[in-house]
Design a protein around this motif. Sequence first.
Motif, PDB file in Angstrom:
ATOM      1  N   ILE A 166      -6.263  -2.025   4.070  1.00  0.00           N
ATOM      2  CA  ILE A 166      -5.346  -0.939   4.417  1.00  0.00           C
ATOM      3  C   ILE A 166      -5.275   0.096   3.295  1.00  0.00           C
ATOM      4  CG2 ILE A 166      -2.938  -0.401   4.989  1.00  0.00           C
ATOM      5  CD1 ILE A 166      -2.761  -3.299   6.113  1.00  0.00           C
ATOM      6  N   GLY A 167      -5.446  -0.360   2.056  1.00  0.00           N
ATOM      7  CA  GLY A 167      -5.342   0.546   0.929  1.00  0.00           C
ATOM      8  C   GLY A 167      -6.589   1.322   0.605  1.00  0.00           C
ATOM      9  N   GLY A 168      -7.781   0.860   1.075  1.00  0.00           N
ATOM     10  CA  GLY A 168      -9.001   1.515   0.649  1.00  0.00           C
ATOM     11  C   GLY A 168     -10.033   1.817   1.708  1.00  0.00           C
ATOM     12  N   ASP A 169      -9.926   1.213   2.893  1.00  0.00           N
ATOM     13  CA  ASP A 169     -10.916   1.490   3.936  1.00  0.00           C
ATOM     14  C   ASP A 169     -10.688   2.881   4.504  1.00  0.00           C
ATOM     15  OD1 ASP A 169     -13.121   0.874   5.426  1.00  0.00           O
ATOM     16  OD2 ASP A 169     -12.040  -0.244   6.965  1.00  0.00           O
ATOM     17  N   TRP A 170     -11.780   3.625   4.738  1.00  0.00           N
ATOM     18  CA  TRP A 170     -11.629   5.041   5.050  1.00  0.00           C
ATOM     19  C   TRP A 170     -10.815   5.334   6.312  1.00  0.00           C
ATOM     20  CZ3 TRP A 170     -11.216   9.207   2.626  1.00  0.00           C
ATOM     21  CH2 TRP A 170     -11.204  10.421   3.314  1.00  0.00           C
ATOM     22  N   PRO A 171     -10.947   4.584   7.417  1.00  0.00           N
ATOM     23  CA  PRO A 171     -10.110   4.901   8.587  1.00  0.00           C
ATOM     24  C   PRO A 171      -8.615   4.937   8.272  1.00  0.00           C
ATOM     25  CG  PRO A 171     -11.819   3.362   9.195  1.00  0.00           C
ATOM     26  CD  PRO A 171     -11.887   3.489   7.703  1.00  0.00           C
ATOM     27  N   VAL A 204       0.834  -1.204   0.000  1.00  0.00           N
ATOM     28  CA  VAL A 204       0.000   0.000   0.000  1.00  0.00           C
ATOM     29  C   VAL A 204       0.867   1.251   0.000  1.00  0.00           C
ATOM     30  CG1 VAL A 204      -1.670   1.342   1.353  1.00  0.00           C
ATOM     31  CG2 VAL A 204      -1.968  -1.133   1.083  1.00  0.00           C
ATOM     32  N   GLY A 205       1.946   1.249   0.767  1.00  0.00           N
ATOM     33  CA  GLY A 205       2.850   2.390   0.791  1.00  0.00           C
ATOM     34  C   GLY A 205       3.480   2.656  -0.562  1.00  0.00           C
ATOM     35  N   LYS A 206       3.793   1.596  -1.269  1.00  0.00           N
ATOM     36  CA  LYS A 206       4.439   1.724  -2.572  1.00  0.00           C
ATOM     37  C   LYS A 206       3.491   2.278  -3.627  1.00  0.00           C
ATOM     38  CE  LYS A 206       7.564   0.872  -5.823  1.00  0.00           C
ATOM     39  NZ  LYS A 206       8.788   1.680  -5.947  1.00  0.00           N
ATOM     40  N   TYR A 207       2.221   1.821  -3.630  1.00  0.00           N
ATOM     41  CA  TYR A 207       1.350   2.117  -4.766  1.00  0.00           C
ATOM     42  C   TYR A 207       0.115   2.969  -4.452  1.00  0.00           C
ATOM     43  CZ  TYR A 207       4.097  -1.465  -7.135  1.00  0.00           C
ATOM     44  OH  TYR A 207       5.131  -2.182  -7.686  1.00  0.00           O
ATOM     45  N   LEU A 208      -0.341   3.030  -3.185  1.00  0.00           N
ATOM     46  CA  LEU A 208      -1.639   3.653  -2.928  1.00  0.00           C
ATOM     47  C   LEU A 208      -1.608   4.847  -1.979  1.00  0.00           C
ATOM     48  CD1 LEU A 208      -3.935   0.498  -2.623  1.00  0.00           C
ATOM     49  CD2 LEU A 208      -3.800   2.116  -4.524  1.00  0.00           C
ATOM     50  N   ALA A 209      -0.848   4.762  -0.899  1.00  0.00           N
ATOM     51  CA  ALA A 209      -0.917   5.805   0.135  1.00  0.00           C
ATOM     52  C   ALA A 209      -0.619   7.191  -0.432  1.00  0.00           C
ATOM     53  CB  ALA A 209       0.048   5.479   1.276  1.00  0.00           C
ATOM     54  N   GLY A 210       0.445   7.300  -1.242  1.00  0.00           N
ATOM     55  CA  GLY A 210       0.786   8.584  -1.846  1.00  0.00           C
ATOM     56  C   GLY A 210      -0.271   9.074  -2.812  1.00  0.00           C
ATOM     57  N   LYS A 211      -0.920   8.134  -3.529  1.00  0.00           N
ATOM     58  CA  LYS A 211      -1.981   8.502  -4.468  1.00  0.00           C
ATOM     59  C   LYS A 211      -3.160   9.135  -3.745  1.00  0.00           C
ATOM     60  CE  LYS A 211      -0.206   6.873  -8.350  1.00  0.00           C
ATOM     61  NZ  LYS A 211       0.123   7.759  -9.499  1.00  0.00           N
ATOM     62  N   TRP A 212      -3.518   8.557  -2.593  1.00  0.00           N
ATOM     63  CA  TRP A 212      -4.610   9.134  -1.814  1.00  0.00           C
ATOM     64  C   TRP A 212      -4.278  10.563  -1.385  1.00  0.00           C
ATOM     65  CZ3 TRP A 212      -9.361   7.647  -1.781  1.00  0.00           C
ATOM     66  CH2 TRP A 212      -9.715   6.293  -1.891  1.00  0.00           C
ATOM     67  N   ARG A 213      -3.050  10.763  -0.915  1.00  0.00           N
ATOM     68  CA  ARG A 213      -2.670  12.120  -0.477  1.00  0.00           C
ATOM     69  C   ARG A 213      -2.643  13.099  -1.649  1.00  0.00           C
ATOM     70  NH1 ARG A 213      -2.482  16.398   0.259  1.00  0.00           N
ATOM     71  NH2 ARG A 213      -1.406  17.687   1.805  1.00  0.00           N
ATOM     72  N   GLU A 214      -2.262  12.620  -2.805  1.00  0.00           N
ATOM     73  CA  GLU A 214      -2.154  13.462  -3.996  1.00  0.00           C
ATOM     74  C   GLU A 214      -3.514  13.987  -4.452  1.00  0.00           C
ATOM     75  OE1 GLU A 214      -0.347  11.373  -7.270  1.00  0.00           O
ATOM     76  OE2 GLU A 214       1.133  12.966  -7.543  1.00  0.00           O
ATOM     77  N   MET A 215      -4.588  13.274  -4.118  1.00  0.00           N
ATOM     78  CA  MET A 215      -5.924  13.660  -4.570  1.00  0.00           C
ATOM     79  C   MET A 215      -6.466  14.899  -3.867  1.00  0.00           C
ATOM     80  SD  MET A 215      -7.773   9.951  -4.979  1.00  0.00           S
ATOM     81  CE  MET A 215      -9.305  10.702  -5.524  1.00  0.00           C
ATOM     82  N   LYS A 216      -5.917  15.218  -2.693  1.00  0.00           N
ATOM     83  CA  LYS A 216      -6.312  16.412  -1.933  1.00  0.00           C
ATOM     84  C   LYS A 216      -7.788  16.413  -1.537  1.00  0.00           C
ATOM     85  CE  LYS A 216      -2.703  19.269  -4.019  1.00  0.00           C
ATOM     86  NZ  LYS A 216      -2.377  20.479  -4.783  1.00  0.00           N
ATOM     87  N   ILE A 217      -8.331  15.235  -1.257  1.00  0.00           N
ATOM     88  CA  ILE A 217      -9.703  15.149  -0.757  1.00  0.00           C
ATOM     89  C   ILE A 217      -9.677  15.251   0.765  1.00  0.00           C
ATOM     90  CG2 ILE A 217     -10.567  13.794  -2.697  1.00  0.00           C
ATOM     91  CD1 ILE A 217     -10.258  11.298  -0.891  1.00  0.00           C
ATOM     92  N   SER A 218     -10.835  15.521   1.339  1.00  0.00           N
ATOM     93  CA  SER A 218     -10.907  15.644   2.792  1.00  0.00           C
ATOM     94  C   SER A 218     -11.914  14.696   3.425  1.00  0.00           C
ATOM     95  CB  SER A 218     -11.260  17.086   3.193  1.00  0.00           C
ATOM     96  OG  SER A 218     -12.484  17.484   2.602  1.00  0.00           O
TER      97      SER A 218
END
Length: 297
Positions: free
Chosen positions: A250-255, A87-101
Amino acid sequence: MVLLDYIVVCFYFLGLIFVSWITSRSIRKSEDMFIAGRNSSWWLSGMSTYMTLFSASTFVIWGGVAYRSGVVAALIGNMLGFASFLVGKYLAGKWREMKISSPAEFLTIRFGRRSLNFYTLLGIIGRGFHTAVALYAISIVMSTLMVLPEGHFMAGENGHLAVSWGILILGAITLLYTVLGGFLAVLMTDVIQFGVLITVVIFMLPLSMDAIGGFDNFIAAAPEGYFTPVSAEYPWFWLILWFFINAFTIGGDWPFVQRYISVPTKRDARKSTYLVGALYLLTPIVWYLPAMAFHVI
């Protein structure tokens, strides 16, 4: 429980509320409330994610597996570490990049308002049941530990704290520190719980080894197959499926996503998830050695 136990528990709860009161002074807008103003430290987010993965099953179910089957329980925990690295390699940064709240914002952008309405209804029902089960489980433990004087208005039929009162007390404390301090309070109280947990487990290790006569005696007296990485109950195929289930969670659940978007940069989001991965590679064997030692005892 004796008087000293009650004093410690009260100080712990008061400490949680005090932390939430401190953090409440920094809340100025909705981003501060729900994603800590995107200013959370990566290590704070990572430790909170680590603790979010904990549940009653961590020590009750998988502790039971460690007692019966040995080191395979630690490998089951390690799968969460490997999933976190993915998740750290492929998803976590993508979520932060989207700038959603919020998840509502993401669903509206991606799928439209009708999907948002469906998700909201489903979330209220699903999270409601999830929270109810969690409160009920911990209240059962609380009720078992607390014996009250005969005739006390909070006592159940068996003289212990009534489970319904346990749910009300724990629910009120959780609601208070969450609403008062916002998401930053949640992150900080998770770190406090991490400190308590690690301290207890670290003390348990030498006590367990001492009770069994040392690590060499433990190795010699352990049942056959106790140190093999898989078992008949949990073969490699099961472990691979467990890895993917946790990667999706870990990659997609909102918490978890909420923690990735609460840090300043996508690099911080990745670092926080890598910290979770490292902790889940190192700590499961530490959690389960006391249970394994008790089997031998």
